[in-house]
Design an enzyme around this catalytic site. Structure first.
Site, PDB file in Angstrom:
ATOM      1  CG  ASP A 119       5.464   2.575   9.020  1.00 53.51           C
ATOM      2  OD1 ASP A 119       5.693   3.397   7.863  1.00 53.51           O
ATOM      3  OD2 ASP A 119       5.404   1.462   8.884  1.00 53.51           O
ATOM      4  CD  GLU A 149       4.309  -3.162  10.354  1.00 53.01           C
ATOM      5  OE1 GLU A 149       4.010  -2.050  10.822  1.00 53.01           O
ATOM      6  OE2 GLU A 149       4.617  -3.524   9.421  1.00 53.01           O
ATOM      7  CB  SER A 183       2.433  -4.017   6.742  1.00 54.24           C
ATOM      8  OG  SER A 183       2.573  -3.008   5.824  1.00 54.24           O
TER       9      SER A 183
END
EC number: 4.2.1.9
Length: 559
Positions: free
Chosen positions: A120, A445, A471
């Site tokens: 990510d 998140e 997310s």
């Protein structure tokens, strides 16, 4: 060559002596120095295989006439960091990664870079550094894991497991069924198998021109991924000789192309946060309203988990991958700027023209799009004057306009506790505030609460609004990145339990339905909370970070 600063001339004798001690041969001193920025770590399944993967890149660099130097960055696994204090370090790690790559390239006068990333924050962090440095750079990522299986034989992924927690809490699944699911949902190394943040960003690299075709979708365990690593190692020497460099690739036009792809495939909401940060590094003014304009003209033609449960990245790859999506978008004038150059050579138009036609099922034709507009939307209104983000592709069409009543929580932990007690009811608009870049700190998140809401069967009956983020695996009526955040005096900090709220995705609105006089009274009474008491990196981060609508970058006047 840039690297001559550390290897040529009488006064560099000491430098050459040290380079020899690191294994550099006499003949190597006349060759370009290529940095291999690797993000290998045993802790992250998307990166656990990158040690050997980067070795292929190094081998190809050497065969092509360069001298490869591998160095590492950190990598945070968002799934493992989820739901506890560790998640506060995830987004800030992006800045550390950018700074680390910049530091290594500048300190050692590297001539070019190959960035070996995957998950990510690593891809955007390295991309920020690449644009900042403007050295010839090419990305090659580790690729997505294969989809897993449910106990009943259906497809599964990491989000299926998180939602299983809520299903157990509501009696829809047994703990033994969840145990079997967690053992089979993530079967291989690689980034998570859906269109979550990692895969979204790795696909966008193709559209912006910073990676070779196939980078976003070829599975981690597919032999073609190894071929891609070798091709990247060879190609970086061509880029060093002829360009283009990152700032020639990352332009307003290429970011428009990246967002058009993002809209067409319903990527993660985090792509907006990260792409704004990349635009900042490139010196580009890229307002959120521009993203809505792209969404308005770009049909959603590819839905992947979490927007639909049975399609995963490997299915997109089998249908032609990112090039096939770009080819279909290129059929309609104005959706893409096909003249943009790419690091693969040629233009985006060349890449699209060489792609296969879409299969019509996983990647649909424009005339049969899932929706006439894109899979992401930016909402404005009295609750979000600076904007908020929703993954509209993951919202049931019947919920695109939603009215309910506020249920306010000061932080994620309080919301999780209430969900665990089954206190959230249909019609609630759950507000989780003081979780923004500064208020969190770190803008954590919210996969745990969104998964619990969906797992408890409330996915169509409850909305969630936060100044934190989600997310890439989040689906449902979940609105994040609310700006300004509560810790900066944003209107989300004025909401009270029971306030009526209206969410209107088609109109791009997020509003609290209270009288103007009430607004004024609350604003007058509001006092800023004490900042979270933090030492170390998070303490520095919360003092320097900007708001989400600016990409949550560090304030250039303070960093």
């Amino acid at each position: 060559m840039r690297s001559d600063a550390v290897k040529q001339g009488l006064e560099r004798a000491g430098h050459r002596s040290l380079l020899r001690a690191a294994g550099v041969a006499e003949a190597d001193l006349a060759k370009p120095f290529i940095g291999i920025a690797n993000s290998y770590t045993d802790l992250v399944p998307g990166h656990a295989h990158l040690h050997g993967f980067a070795a292929l890149v190094k081998e190809a660099v050497r065969e092509a006439g360069g001298v490869p130097f591998e160095f590492n960055t950190i990598a945070v696994d968002d799934g493992i960091a989820m739901g506890h204090d560790g998640m506060r370090f995830s987004l800030p790690s992006r800045e550390l990664i950018a700074d680390a790559v910049e530091t290594m390239a500048q300190a050692h006068c590297l001539d070019a870079l190959v960035c070996v990333s995957n998950c990510d924050k690593i891809t955007p962090g390295m991309l920020m550094a690449a644009v900042r440095l403007d050295l010839p750079t090419l990305f090659v990522t580790g690729g997505p894991m294969l989809k897993g299986t449910r106990p009943d034989g259906g497809p599964a992924d990491l989000i299926t497991v998180f939602e299983g927690v809520g299903a157990v809490q509501s009696g829809l699944m047994t703990e033994e069924e969840l145990r079997r699911l967690e053992a089979s949902a993530c079967p291989t190394c690689g980034s998570c198998s859906g269109m979550f943040t990692a895969n979204s960003m790795n696909c966008l690299l193709e559209a912006v021109g910073m990676a070779l075709p196939g980078n976003g979708t070829i599975p981690a365990t597919d032999p073609r991924r190894l071929d891609l690593a070798r091709a990247a190692g060879r190609r970086i020497l061509d880029l060093l000789a002829t360009g283009p460099t990152p700032r020639q690739l990352v332009t307003q036009a290429s970011l428009d192309n990246a967002f058009a792809l993002d809209m067409a495939m319903g990527g993660s909401t985090n792509t907006i946060l990260h792409t704004l940060a990349v635009a900042f590094e490139a010196g580009l003014d890229y307002p959120l309203a521009r993203i809505n304009a792209i969404s308005a003209r770009t049909p959603c033609i590819c839905k992947v988990s979490p927007s639909v449960s049975d399609v995963h990245i490997q299915d997109v790859d089998a249908a032609g991958g990112v090039p096939a999506i770009l080819k279909e978008l290129s059929r309609r004038e104005g959706l893409l700027d096909l003249a943009c150059p790419t690091a693969a050579g040629g233009t985006l138009g060349d890449l699209a023209a060489a792609a296969p036609d879409p299969d019509g099922t996983v990647i649909r034709r424009l005339e049969d799009a899932f929706s006439p507009d894109g899979g992401l939307a930016v909402l404005f209104g009295n609750l979000a004057p600076g904007g908020a983000v929703v993954k509209s592709a993951g919202v049931d069409p019947g919920c695109h306009v939603f009215e309910g009543y506020a249920r306010v929580f000061e932080g994620q932990d309080a919301a999780l506790a209430a969900l665990g007690r089954r206190e959230v009811r249909p019609g609630d608009v759950v507000f989780i505030r003081y979780e923004g870049p500064r208020g969190g700190p770190g803008m954590p998140e919210m996969l745990s609460p969104t998964s619990m809401i969906k797992g408890q069967g409330l996915g169509r009956a409850v909305a969630l609004v936060t100044d934190g983020r989600f997310s890439g695996g989040t689906a449902g009526l979940c609105i994040g990145h609310v700006s300004p955040e509560a810790a900066q005096g944003g209107p989300i900090g004025l909401v009270r339990d029971g306030d009526p709220v209206r969410i209107d995705i088609p109109a791009r609105r997020l509003d609290l339905l209270i009288p103007d006089g009430e607004w004024a009274a609350r604003e007058a009474a509001w006092t800023p909370p004490a900042p979270p008491r933090r030492n170390g990196w998070l303490g520095r981060y919360l003092r320097m970070v900007t708001s989400a609508d600016r990409g949550a970058v560090l304030d250039p006047e303070r960093r």
